[in-house]
Design a protein around this motif. Structure first.
Motif, mmCIF file in Angstrom:
data_model
loop_
_atom_site.group_PDB
_atom_site.id
_atom_site.type_symbol
_atom_site.label_atom_id
_atom_site.label_comp_id
_atom_site.label_asym_id
_atom_site.label_seq_id
_atom_site.Cartn_x
_atom_site.Cartn_y
_atom_site.Cartn_z
ATOM 1 N N ASN A 7 0.860 -1.180 0.000
ATOM 2 C CA ASN A 7 0.000 0.000 0.000
ATOM 3 C C ASN A 7 0.901 1.237 0.000
ATOM 4 N N PRO A 8 1.380 1.640 -1.165
ATOM 5 C CA PRO A 8 2.386 2.700 -1.228
ATOM 6 C C PRO A 8 1.952 4.047 -0.656
ATOM 7 N N ILE A 9 0.694 4.384 -0.718
ATOM 8 C CA ILE A 9 0.264 5.697 -0.256
ATOM 9 C C ILE A 9 0.245 5.785 1.263
ATOM 10 N N SER A 10 -0.302 4.790 1.942
ATOM 11 C CA SER A 10 -0.453 4.874 3.394
ATOM 12 C C SER A 10 0.818 4.495 4.153
ATOM 13 N N ASP A 11 1.774 3.835 3.499
ATOM 14 C CA ASP A 11 2.969 3.369 4.189
ATOM 15 C C ASP A 11 4.196 4.271 4.007
ATOM 16 N N ILE A 12 4.005 5.473 3.504
ATOM 17 C CA ILE A 12 5.139 6.378 3.297
ATOM 18 C C ILE A 12 5.661 6.851 4.649
ATOM 19 N N LYS A 13 6.977 6.759 4.833
ATOM 20 C CA LYS A 13 7.615 7.198 6.068
ATOM 21 C C LYS A 13 8.648 8.262 5.727
ATOM 22 N N ASN A 14 8.651 9.344 6.456
ATOM 23 C CA ASN A 14 9.637 10.395 6.258
ATOM 24 C C ASN A 14 10.733 10.277 7.303
ATOM 25 N N TYR A 15 11.956 10.493 6.891
ATOM 26 C CA TYR A 15 13.092 10.431 7.787
ATOM 27 C C TYR A 15 13.812 11.768 7.757
ATOM 28 N N ASP A 16 14.091 12.317 8.936
ATOM 29 C CA ASP A 16 14.785 13.591 9.013
ATOM 30 C C ASP A 16 16.259 13.403 8.723
ATOM 31 N N ALA A 17 16.820 14.322 7.979
ATOM 32 C CA ALA A 17 18.244 14.304 7.662
ATOM 33 C C ALA A 17 18.755 15.730 7.744
ATOM 34 N N LYS A 18 19.965 15.887 8.267
ATOM 35 C CA LYS A 18 20.577 17.203 8.415
ATOM 36 C C LYS A 18 21.656 17.357 7.342
ATOM 37 N N VAL A 19 21.630 18.478 6.631
ATOM 38 C CA VAL A 19 22.637 18.730 5.603
ATOM 39 C C VAL A 19 23.979 18.990 6.281
ATOM 40 N N ILE A 20 24.980 18.178 5.939
ATOM 41 C CA ILE A 20 26.330 18.339 6.493
ATOM 42 C C ILE A 20 27.162 19.245 5.606
ATOM 43 N N SER A 21 27.111 18.982 4.293
ATOM 44 C CA SER A 21 27.840 19.821 3.348
ATOM 45 C C SER A 21 27.108 19.830 2.014
ATOM 46 N N LYS A 22 27.378 20.864 1.247
ATOM 47 C CA LYS A 22 26.683 21.031 -0.020
ATOM 48 C C LYS A 22 27.629 21.686 -1.006
ATOM 49 N N SER A 23 27.687 21.155 -2.226
ATOM 50 C CA SER A 23 28.458 21.778 -3.297
ATOM 51 C C SER A 23 27.568 21.863 -4.530
ATOM 52 N N GLU A 24 28.149 22.170 -5.668
ATOM 53 C CA GLU A 24 27.367 22.387 -6.882
ATOM 54 C C GLU A 24 26.491 21.196 -7.258
ATOM 55 N N ASN A 25 27.040 19.974 -7.201
ATOM 56 C CA ASN A 25 26.263 18.802 -7.604
ATOM 57 C C ASN A 25 26.246 17.688 -6.554
ATOM 58 N N LYS A 26 26.684 17.969 -5.339
ATOM 59 C CA LYS A 26 26.737 16.941 -4.301
ATOM 60 C C LYS A 26 26.215 17.492 -2.983
ATOM 61 N N VAL A 27 25.355 16.706 -2.329
ATOM 62 C CA VAL A 27 24.840 17.070 -1.016
ATOM 63 C C VAL A 27 25.086 15.896 -0.073
ATOM 64 N N LYS A 28 25.647 16.183 1.108
ATOM 65 C CA LYS A 28 25.898 15.154 2.112
ATOM 66 C C LYS A 28 24.971 15.394 3.289
ATOM 67 N N TYR A 29 24.204 14.336 3.641
ATOM 68 C CA TYR A 29 23.248 14.405 4.737
ATOM 69 C C TYR A 29 23.719 13.523 5.891
ATOM 70 N N GLY A 30 23.432 13.941 7.100
ATOM 71 C CA GLY A 30 23.658 13.121 8.281
ATOM 72 C C GLY A 30 22.324 12.607 8.780
ATOM 73 N N LEU A 31 22.226 11.304 8.999
ATOM 74 C CA LEU A 31 20.990 10.697 9.454
ATOM 75 C C LEU A 31 21.025 10.486 10.964
ATOM 76 N N LYS A 32 19.869 10.297 11.575
ATOM 77 C CA LYS A 32 19.774 10.149 13.031
ATOM 78 C C LYS A 32 20.573 8.962 13.559
ATOM 79 N N ASN A 33 20.696 7.895 12.765
ATOM 80 C CA ASN A 33 21.397 6.703 13.226
ATOM 81 C C ASN A 33 22.913 6.795 13.040
ATOM 82 N N GLY A 34 23.416 7.950 12.596
ATOM 83 C CA GLY A 34 24.852 8.143 12.424
ATOM 84 C C GLY A 34 25.340 7.882 11.012
#
Length: 84
Positions: A7-34
């Motif tokens: 059931n793709p609509i009701s089972d969507i889960k969002n996960y928070d991520a913090k941007v660690i670094s960002k450049s022109e074509n690359k983004v690095k995120y840090g997740l809660k689990n490390g």
């Protein structure tokens, strides 16, 4: 965002991520689990590539070389399925 096949609509889960670094074509995120997620955009072609790296080695293995054995078997496939 993870989506269930049942059931793709009701089972969507969002996960928070913090941007660690960002450049022109690359983004690095840090997740809660490390874990770190790196998204690098390449518009030269329409190929999607995924690479997973993890910490391993004898200092975290209870039986030495089990990670090496498991990683070598990942690309072998099974009796019913090829590696692809």
């Amino acid at each position: 965002m993870l989506v269930s096949k049942t059931n793709p609509i009701s089972d969507i889960k969002n996960y928070d991520a913090k941007v660690i670094s960002k450049s022109e074509n690359k983004v690095k995120y840090g997740l809660k689990n490390g874990a770190e997620l790196v998204i690098q955009k390449n518009t030269d072609n329409s190929i999607v590539a995924i690479e997973i790296a993890s910490v391993g080695g004898n200092h975290i293995e209870k039986i030495p070389h089990t990670l090496n054995l498991a990683s070598s078997l990942v690309l072998k496939g099974t009796k019913n399925f090829t590696e692809e």
